[in-house]
Design a protein around this motif. Sequence first.
Motif, PDB file in Angstrom:
ATOM      1  N   GLY A  68       0.968  -1.478  -0.088  1.00  0.00           N
ATOM      2  CA  GLY A  68       0.157   0.022   0.054  1.00  0.00           C
ATOM      3  C   GLY A  68       1.114   1.179  -0.149  1.00  0.00           C
ATOM      4  N   PHE A  69       0.378   2.064   0.970  1.00  0.00           N
ATOM      5  CA  PHE A  69       1.332   3.454   0.874  1.00  0.00           C
ATOM      6  C   PHE A  69       2.645   3.209   1.304  1.00  0.00           C
ATOM      7  N   GLY A  70       2.884   2.211   2.242  1.00  0.00           N
ATOM      8  CA  GLY A  70       4.430   1.714   2.580  1.00  0.00           C
ATOM      9  C   GLY A  70       5.162   1.684   1.376  1.00  0.00           C
ATOM     10  N   ARG A  71       4.660   1.459   0.285  1.00  0.00           N
ATOM     11  CA  ARG A  71       5.600   1.484  -0.980  1.00  0.00           C
ATOM     12  C   ARG A  71       5.948   2.758  -1.270  1.00  0.00           C
ATOM     13  N   VAL A  72       5.362   3.856  -1.234  1.00  0.00           N
ATOM     14  CA  VAL A  72       5.626   5.106  -1.317  1.00  0.00           C
ATOM     15  C   VAL A  72       6.766   5.584  -0.373  1.00  0.00           C
ATOM     16  N   MET A  73       6.363   5.340   0.885  1.00  0.00           N
ATOM     17  CA  MET A  73       7.206   5.799   2.004  1.00  0.00           C
ATOM     18  C   MET A  73       8.260   5.163   2.123  1.00  0.00           C
ATOM     19  N   VAL A  74       8.642   3.831   1.791  1.00  0.00           N
ATOM     20  CA  VAL A  74      10.152   3.135   1.797  1.00  0.00           C
ATOM     21  C   VAL A  74      11.127   3.873   0.762  1.00  0.00           C
ATOM     22  N   LEU A  75      10.524   4.429  -0.121  1.00  0.00           N
ATOM     23  CA  LEU A  75      11.128   5.322  -1.311  1.00  0.00           C
ATOM     24  C   LEU A  75      11.353   6.648  -0.796  1.00  0.00           C
ATOM     25  N   LEU A  76      10.307   7.211  -0.137  1.00  0.00           N
ATOM     26  CA  LEU A  76      10.402   8.624   0.353  1.00  0.00           C
ATOM     27  C   LEU A  76      11.625   9.159   1.418  1.00  0.00           C
ATOM     28  N   VAL A  77      11.338   8.257   2.363  1.00  0.00           N
ATOM     29  CA  VAL A  77      11.976   8.461   3.615  1.00  0.00           C
ATOM     30  C   VAL A  77      13.618   8.405   3.275  1.00  0.00           C
ATOM     31  N   PRO A  78      14.332   7.400   2.353  1.00  0.00           N
ATOM     32  CA  PRO A  78      15.711   7.663   2.360  1.00  0.00           C
ATOM     33  C   PRO A  78      16.057   8.491   1.223  1.00  0.00           C
ATOM     34  N   ALA A  79      15.166   8.820   0.255  1.00  0.00           N
ATOM     35  CA  ALA A  79      15.334   9.871  -0.774  1.00  0.00           C
ATOM     36  C   ALA A  79      15.372  11.176  -0.214  1.00  0.00           C
ATOM     37  N   ILE A  80      14.473  11.489   1.064  1.00  0.00           N
ATOM     38  CA  ILE A  80      14.540  12.929   1.501  1.00  0.00           C
ATOM     39  C   ILE A  80      15.636  13.019   2.266  1.00  0.00           C
ATOM     40  N   ALA A  81      16.055  11.777   3.040  1.00  0.00           N
ATOM     41  CA  ALA A  81      17.127  11.994   3.951  1.00  0.00           C
ATOM     42  C   ALA A  81      18.352  12.187   3.481  1.00  0.00           C
ATOM     43  N   THR A  82      18.568  11.592   2.174  1.00  0.00           N
ATOM     44  CA  THR A  82      20.002  11.599   1.487  1.00  0.00           C
ATOM     45  C   THR A  82      20.713  13.023   1.296  1.00  0.00           C
ATOM     46  N   PRO A  83      19.814  14.092   0.719  1.00  0.00           N
ATOM     47  CA  PRO A  83      20.312  15.396   0.870  1.00  0.00           C
ATOM     48  C   PRO A  83      20.638  16.037   2.205  1.00  0.00           C
ATOM     49  N   ILE A  84      19.715  15.582   3.060  1.00  0.00           N
ATOM     50  CA  ILE A  84      19.886  16.370   4.492  1.00  0.00           C
ATOM     51  C   ILE A  84      21.215  15.628   5.116  1.00  0.00           C
ATOM     52  N   VAL A  85      21.537  14.381   4.899  1.00  0.00           N
ATOM     53  CA  VAL A  85      22.757  13.752   5.430  1.00  0.00           C
ATOM     54  C   VAL A  85      23.823  14.332   4.761  1.00  0.00           C
ATOM     55  N   ALA A  86      23.680  14.382   3.324  1.00  0.00           N
ATOM     56  CA  ALA A  86      24.852  14.972   2.609  1.00  0.00           C
ATOM     57  C   ALA A  86      25.301  16.466   2.933  1.00  0.00           C
ATOM     58  N   TYR A  87      24.114  17.240   3.399  1.00  0.00           N
ATOM     59  CA  TYR A  87      24.414  18.722   3.715  1.00  0.00           C
ATOM     60  C   TYR A  87      24.999  18.590   5.295  1.00  0.00           C
ATOM     61  N   ALA A  88      24.546  17.597   6.050  1.00  0.00           N
ATOM     62  CA  ALA A  88      25.120  17.783   7.328  1.00  0.00           C
ATOM     63  C   ALA A  88      26.616  16.945   7.418  1.00  0.00           C
ATOM     64  N   ALA A  89      26.956  16.387   6.536  1.00  0.00           N
ATOM     65  CA  ALA A  89      28.197  15.835   6.555  1.00  0.00           C
ATOM     66  C   ALA A  89      29.228  17.027   5.838  1.00  0.00           C
ATOM     67  N   ALA A  90      28.729  17.741   5.047  1.00  0.00           N
ATOM     68  CA  ALA A  90      29.608  18.620   4.345  1.00  0.00           C
ATOM     69  C   ALA A  90      29.716  20.035   5.308  1.00  0.00           C
ATOM     70  N   SER A  91      28.606  20.221   6.450  1.00  0.00           N
ATOM     71  CA  SER A  91      28.753  21.343   6.860  1.00  0.00           C
ATOM     72  C   SER A  91      29.208  21.296   8.401  1.00  0.00           C
ATOM     73  N   GLU A  92      28.948  20.257   8.965  1.00  0.00           N
ATOM     74  CA  GLU A  92      29.407  20.089  10.512  1.00  0.00           C
ATOM     75  C   GLU A  92      30.475  19.349  10.555  1.00  0.00           C
ATOM     76  N   GLU A  93      31.434  20.066  11.341  1.00  0.00           N
ATOM     77  CA  GLU A  93      32.744  19.677  11.865  1.00  0.00           C
ATOM     78  C   GLU A  93      32.802  18.808  13.214  1.00  0.00           C
ATOM     79  N   ALA A  94      32.421  19.467  14.298  1.00  0.00           N
ATOM     80  CA  ALA A  94      32.362  18.639  15.470  1.00  0.00           C
ATOM     81  C   ALA A  94      31.344  17.827  15.652  1.00  0.00           C
ATOM     82  N   GLY A  95      31.712  16.726  16.103  1.00  0.00           N
ATOM     83  CA  GLY A  95      30.591  15.531  16.326  1.00  0.00           C
ATOM     84  C   GLY A  95      29.941  15.220  15.030  1.00  0.00           C
ATOM     85  N   ARG A  96      30.724  15.192  13.732  1.00  0.00           N
ATOM     86  CA  ARG A  96      30.331  14.589  12.706  1.00  0.00           C
ATOM     87  C   ARG A  96      29.667  13.255  12.566  1.00  0.00           C
ATOM     88  N   ALA A  97      30.506  12.336  13.355  1.00  0.00           N
ATOM     89  CA  ALA A  97      30.323  10.881  13.319  1.00  0.00           C
ATOM     90  C   ALA A  97      28.964  10.620  14.003  1.00  0.00           C
TER      91      ALA A  97
END
Length: 137
Positions: A68-97
């Motif tokens: 059902g709707f879970g088919r859409v959500m399993v795609l949206l969750v990591p797809a939206i998280a990818t640019p957020i994680v990329a930005y966090a990795a590029a901008s955060e220095e202390a406590g990055r890991a």
Amino acid sequence: MSPLLLPLVPLGTAALLVLLRRRSHALGPLAVTGLLATVALASWAALLEPATRIAWSPAFDLSLAVTGFGRVMVLLVPAIATPIVAYAAASEEAGRARLLALLLLFVAAMLLLVIAGDFVSLLIGWELVGATSWALL
């Protein structure tokens, strides 16, 4: 294919980030690669609609399914998280890991929440999302 693989990929990537926390130059690419692998696995799962039951005891089992709707959500969750994680990795220095590992744990918990096939699995996912949200704050 088991739907349990969906939250296990970001969970395993988070564990790798914790193990490799001293190599700060490799953390961002590793986190983004883990999420891209999760997107690829999620697209495959959305097509196949897998389901599984995990037996904890003879009288109690947990159900996971991508339907059902879970088919859409399993795609949206990591797809939206990818640019957020990329930005966090590029901008955060202390406590990055720690930050990247917590973001990946959040994605794993959210994926567990959206593939829950019964109420107990849903509650486990809900609590894990709440705990990782608290840790991120």
